[in-house]
Design an enzyme around this catalytic site. Sequence first.
Site, short mmCIF file in Angstrom:
data_model
loop_
_atom_site.label_atom_id
_atom_site.label_comp_id
_atom_site.label_asym_id
_atom_site.label_seq_id
_atom_site.Cartn_x
_atom_site.Cartn_y
_atom_site.Cartn_z
N TRP A 174 3.39 9.92 -14.24
CA TRP A 174 1.93 9.92 -14.26
C TRP A 174 1.44 10.37 -12.90
O TRP A 174 1.69 9.71 -11.89
CB TRP A 174 1.42 8.52 -14.59
CG TRP A 174 -0.07 8.39 -14.53
CD1 TRP A 174 -0.98 9.10 -15.26
CD2 TRP A 174 -0.81 7.48 -13.71
NE1 TRP A 174 -2.26 8.70 -14.94
CE2 TRP A 174 -2.19 7.70 -14.00
CE3 TRP A 174 -0.47 6.50 -12.78
CZ2 TRP A 174 -3.20 6.98 -13.37
CZ3 TRP A 174 -1.48 5.78 -12.16
CH2 TRP A 174 -2.83 6.01 -12.45
N ALA A 175 0.78 11.50 -12.85
CA ALA A 175 0.30 12.05 -11.58
C ALA A 175 -0.96 12.86 -11.85
O ALA A 175 -0.95 14.10 -11.80
CB ALA A 175 1.38 12.91 -10.93
N PRO A 176 -2.07 12.19 -12.17
CA PRO A 176 -3.29 12.91 -12.59
C PRO A 176 -3.86 13.83 -11.53
O PRO A 176 -4.55 14.80 -11.85
CB PRO A 176 -4.25 11.77 -12.94
CG PRO A 176 -3.75 10.58 -12.19
CD PRO A 176 -2.26 10.73 -12.15
N GLY A 197 -2.98 13.17 -17.71
CA GLY A 197 -2.41 13.24 -16.37
C GLY A 197 -0.94 12.88 -16.32
O GLY A 197 -0.40 12.65 -15.23
N LYS A 241 14.97 14.69 -6.77
CA LYS A 241 13.60 14.33 -6.44
C LYS A 241 12.66 15.17 -7.29
O LYS A 241 13.10 16.04 -8.06
CB LYS A 241 13.31 14.55 -4.95
CG LYS A 241 13.89 13.47 -4.04
CD LYS A 241 13.34 13.61 -2.62
CE LYS A 241 13.80 12.46 -1.74
NZ LYS A 241 13.24 12.56 -0.37
N ARG A 247 0.88 -0.29 -17.43
CA ARG A 247 2.09 0.19 -18.07
C ARG A 247 3.28 0.13 -17.10
O ARG A 247 4.38 -0.27 -17.46
CB ARG A 247 1.88 1.63 -18.56
CG ARG A 247 2.95 2.13 -19.54
CD ARG A 247 2.79 3.61 -19.83
NE ARG A 247 1.45 4.00 -20.20
CZ ARG A 247 0.94 3.90 -21.43
NH1 ARG A 247 1.69 3.42 -22.40
NH2 ARG A 247 -0.29 4.29 -21.69
N ASP A 290 5.69 -13.37 -6.73
CA ASP A 290 5.33 -13.56 -5.33
C ASP A 290 3.85 -13.22 -5.09
O ASP A 290 3.29 -12.32 -5.71
CB ASP A 290 6.21 -12.65 -4.46
CG ASP A 290 5.81 -12.70 -2.99
OD1 ASP A 290 6.05 -13.73 -2.36
OD2 ASP A 290 5.23 -11.71 -2.50
N GLU A 309 3.81 -18.33 -7.37
CA GLU A 309 3.64 -18.74 -5.98
C GLU A 309 2.17 -18.58 -5.63
O GLU A 309 1.68 -17.49 -5.37
CB GLU A 309 4.49 -17.88 -5.05
CG GLU A 309 4.46 -18.37 -3.61
CD GLU A 309 4.59 -17.28 -2.57
OE1 GLU A 309 5.06 -17.58 -1.47
OE2 GLU A 309 4.21 -16.13 -2.84
#
Length: 652
Positions: free
Chosen positions: A34-36, A63, A86, A287, A308, A363
């Site tokens: 996901w990289a809109p 996206g 990558k 998601r 945490d 916590e």
Amino acid sequence: VTGVQTCALPICYKKYGVRRSCDPKKPGIVACEWAPGAKYLALHGDFNGWNRGQYPYQRDEYGCWNLFIPDNADGTCVIPHDSRYKIAITTCSGEETTRIPAWADYFVQAPKGAPTHPAYDSVFWNPPKSYEFKHELPVTPKSLRIYEAHVGMSSLGDGSQPDVNTYEIFRKQVLPRIKRLGYNAIQFMAIQEHPYYASFGYHVANFFAPSSRCGNPDELKELIDECHAMGISVLLDIVHAHASKNVIDGINEFDGTDSHYFHAGPSGTHPQWDSKLFNYGQWEVLRFLLGNCRWWVDEFKFDGFRFDGITSMLYKHHGIGHCFVNGYGDYFGLQVDMDACIYLMLANDLIHTIRPGAITVAEDVSGMPTLGRPVHEGGFGFDYRLAMAAPDMWIKLLKESTDDQWEMGNIVHVLTNRRYKEKVICYTESHDQALVGDKTVAFWLMDKEMYTGMSILTPANHIVDRGIALHKMIRMVTMALGGEGYLTFMGNEFGHPEWIDFPRLGNDWSYHHARRQWNLADMTHLRYIHLNNFDAAMHGLEEAFSFMHEGAHEYVSLKNEGDKLIVAEKGELLFVFNFHPTQSYQGYKVGCAWPGKYKIVLDSDWAEFGGHERNDRHNVFFTGDGGADGRPHSLQVYSCSRTVMVLRRVDE
């Protein structure tokens, strides 16, 4: 919020990231990110000579960028196992750079000399045969006894220079110790990958990846499987309250914007933690995080989570500068982050749906109401909350007053002051108290004497004698009165004499204090073994009599400030705590609920615990005429100074 809805949502970890296809009719690699804000994405790595143009993704209307790479003609995967890869990306500003996949599940530090060193690279983990779990999931304990552990700092290394321990060595050398002590759950710290070791795992950069410092994913699975073989539940200390600011090897600014997974602008950065804050109102963030919960349960068989930093999530002010003593207005209002509250409800509903019997622990220092009530009641759905006031109380008492000034009523109040019908895990100290900048309970009690005065070959001096006696009492009263669960941090069970200091610039990157000296608890001529023995005895007592579980009888009948005594009924046991520094009491009358004959089942003054055997362990006590302290019955006991004695009624 229903189990059906949340259970169906996060299977997405099979779609996102870079994975093998689950469709036997379309074998190959499926990839999704996901990289809109991005303009271009492509997959590259060792497998294609880092070619930015060979495998471009295709963007959809939401996206999300998708890619499918079919297997080679001979049926082999295009990306070999254990190779680096990558994403080549063109960000919203037009910058051509690289990013690691947000959903990638294995990372290793780039080799020395590589352009990205010391950053982390994603690695394609696809062994010919993955580890297969052999053992059934453990039965969920009625009361939790949690051993908080950090795998990396659990070893002395080779004996000369400590180093990062491994999942394998922990499984072989440390896990049997935990089993012998009687803990029924382990809470693993710092598992999610974090580039900076000294963050103690709290600046997570790669949420789906187990830390490669300690081994590969299969070795972690084998460790968890061995825990299950021993009947031990395994919790993951999961960090969803914030994320590392790292860009090159994290998820920050993945598509070039500061509002991708996080809030934009100043509201997206924690002012004290120097980390990024998730925007829980975005579908894709939900998601990502819900999928992360399911990933650890499905793939690694974790039995639950300790969430945490809940306080930072619940409030837009993150709890900074707020003491939560002004009533319910502190908990309900515009300062509450409702998106975060809904996420926690969804997460708990999901976890308990996909893993019946799962355990979740919150916590939270604020005391948010209903945190420990089920979602269907309108609560957050956690099974337990941490009693974080207890360790603060003990440190304050040890730091600011002598034990003859301790108020019995205050100790009882702090340990028993918890929200009705919300289960609590209590503790005297966790990893927080063991870090540099603080002191453990043992250190507060004995300080430098822990290095020179712990030999059994010489008489104990006053400081050591007092320290060992109070260390046992503090742990026992916390377990007895603190709630439905108990926790300790690795090494504190035997009074580990060193703080924790991870390798960093300030100590010349030394591992010397990022370790645990297990040998101290094994040496029969040192007094550490006495504290270790008592820890095992406490857990044996709870295992035998189940006095901590929800619904167990609990009544504190005496809080005597002058005599420094606390008397409490818990389950079917009668606890007599004498905190007086010098005064022992012969024939002290204590109240009890049940008539009859009583025997001692545990006494901190026994020799194997470093005590003085002042009370015959075979003594028998009988209730007499009349009650005491508001109880219908009573018996007379010999209560020794700085000891706890536990009695149980037995049949004639």
